[in-house]
Design an enzyme around this catalytic site. Structure first.
Site, PDB file in Angstrom:
ATOM      1  N   VAL A   1       0.763  -1.082  -0.148  1.00 11.70           N
ATOM      2  CA  VAL A   1       0.106   0.049   0.081  1.00 11.70           C
ATOM      3  C   VAL A   1       0.762   1.220  -0.129  1.00 11.70           C
ATOM      4  CG1 VAL A   1      -1.742   1.332   1.331  1.00 11.70           C
ATOM      5  CG2 VAL A   1      -2.031  -1.070   1.309  1.00 11.70           C
ATOM      6  N   CYS A   2       0.410   2.259  -0.851  1.00  9.55           N
ATOM      7  CA  CYS A   2       1.172   3.573  -0.785  1.00  9.55           C
ATOM      8  C   CYS A   2       0.044   4.721  -0.782  1.00  9.55           C
ATOM      9  CB  CYS A   2       2.168   3.647  -1.924  1.00  9.55           C
ATOM     10  SG  CYS A   2       1.408   3.563  -3.509  1.00  9.55           S
ATOM     11  N   ALA A   3       0.423   5.824  -1.082  1.00  8.30           N
ATOM     12  CA  ALA A   3      -0.575   7.058  -1.325  1.00  8.30           C
ATOM     13  C   ALA A   3      -1.495   6.893  -2.535  1.00  8.30           C
ATOM     14  CB  ALA A   3       0.165   8.148  -1.114  1.00  8.30           C
TER      15      ALA A   3
ATOM     16  N   MET B   1      -3.885   4.779  -0.993  1.00 11.10           N
ATOM     17  CA  MET B   1      -4.648   5.091   0.267  1.00 11.10           C
ATOM     18  C   MET B   1      -5.895   6.059  -0.368  1.00 11.10           C
ATOM     19  SD  MET B   1      -4.120   3.475   2.836  1.00 11.10           S
ATOM     20  CE  MET B   1      -4.494   4.493   4.328  1.00 11.10           C
TER      21      MET B   1
END
Length: 382
Positions: free
Chosen positions: A76-78, A105
């Protein structure tokens, strides 16, 4: 494809169902440590490790041994780009079951999951829409082919599609107060479908658009069977905060009362002025209501507030026994609780208020940026 293994994308919708169904999942969050501490994916069986992307650019060897071999790993990242890069590196290191969160996210923040709350006495239904990544809760009341949306978020197509699937027409959109943590979709949806947008007038003194006044003397009727939504004035979180009693069963409390906490009075810069209103609403007005009412708040602060199927609700009488915000007997202590040592204020909350007043019109991408992070509407979220 790397080593014969394809990196898979997982949508926010699929992830939400896994979280709400209590399926075990391992998450490698590659955002900066400060962003991770501020806001992350939570769940009863979510195992999560934070390792910033910049620590992994030159290789993922330092993190491989901390990751399981027998579980799916979700990176998961931005926005998704960094997670795809890291995911491919993990596959190169021999990991078999690796996926990345599609849209990052930002997409997690925007996903809405509908959950049926219950049936209404004359054959209608009420649904809760859980914005699991942001902690927002919206509602749809359905009766005899008509629907009302309460505290709807800006992703209005979710409500439109849900209503279409059930062959009902949205007639009303209602905000219990002027929101400061997220951008409302109520006015835009009402304009699109030709419905009525309701807003408490004491929260609408600076708005630049037309609206219907959400006041105690009004009765909003949904459907031919007259499922009544009865507004009751309940200030404290804002000066105009107005709760709704639906079908004499459900208390839609907005941001005044949550399952584990109470609303904060400081998001319009008037905490000292509104403390008395907040205490009066919670300790006098609400206390006079039937204690069998099911409280349905506009937000939740922690994943632990989600019950079966993800529903966020509680019996009013139980909250008077268990909710810490309803059990501060001394007024000075109450004032101190709701004005001192509060959680940080929501991201861009002033701009969000301006948007909800109609004073500024940010682009969709600007709105997404404004809403990043948790809601932080409660006193005890810290």
């Amino acid at each position: 494809m790397v080593n014969g293994v394809q990196l898979q994308g997982m949508s926010a919708a699929v992830l939400a169902k896994k979280v709400l169904n209590n399926e075990p999942i391992f998450i490698l969050d590659v955002r900066n440590e400060s962003d991770f501490k501020d806001w992350k994916i939570e769940g009863h069986h979510v195992h999560i490790l934070n390792k910033p992307y910049f620590d992994l650019i030159d290789g993922v060897e330092t993190v491989v041994d901390q990751l399981p071999d027998d579980k799916e790993i979700l990176v998961v990242c931005a926005k998704e780009g960094s997670s795809k890069f890291v995911g491919e590196q993990l596959i190169e290191q021999g990991k078999q079951h690796v996926s990345y969160l599609v849209g990052g996210m930002k997409s997690w923040s925007e996903h809405l999951e509908p959950v049926k709350v219950g049936d209404l006495q004359d054959g209608g239904e009420i649904f809760q829409f859980i914005r699991i990544g942001k902690g927002c809760l919206s509602y749809m009341v359905i009766s005899n082919g008509e629907a009302a949306i309460i505290d709807g978020v800006r992703m209005t197509e979710v409500f439109e599609n849900f209503a279409q699937d059930r062959n009902v027409t949205i007639k009303h959109t209602i905000d219990t107060h002027l929101h400061a943590d997220h951008i409302s979709g109520g006015r835009q949806l009402a304009e699109k479908i030709g419905g009525t947008y309701w807003l408490p007038p004491k929260d609408a003194e600076e708005v630049v658009f037309n609206y219907a006044k959400l006041e105690e003397r009004n009765r909003i009727v949904v459907g031919d069977t007259e499922i009544q939504i009865q507004p009751i004035y309940s200030p404290g979180h804002t000066i105009g905060s107005t709760s709704l009693i639906v079908d004499n069963q459900f208390l839609l409390s907005g941001d005044i009362l949550f399952v584990k906490s109470i609303g904060r009075p400081d998001l319009a810069g008037k905490a000292e002025d509104w403390v008395t209103d907040l205490r009066t609403t919670l300790y006098e007005r609400y206390k006079q209501l039937p204690h069998d009412l099911i409280v349905l708040p506009a937000h939740f602060g922690k994943f632990t507030e989600l019950g079966e199927g993800g529903q966020v609700s509680a019996r009013l009488g139980d909250l008077y026994m268990e909710n810490p915000g309803l059990n501060i007997g001394e007024e000075t202590a109450f004032r101190r609780t709701v004005t001192e040592n509060l959680p940080p204020q929501p991201n861009a909350y002033q701009e969000i208020r301006q948007t909800n007043m109609g004073k500024i019109t940010p682009t969709v991408e600007e709105q997404r940026e404004m809403e990043i992070g948790p809601n932080r509407c409660a006193v005890h979220d810290a």
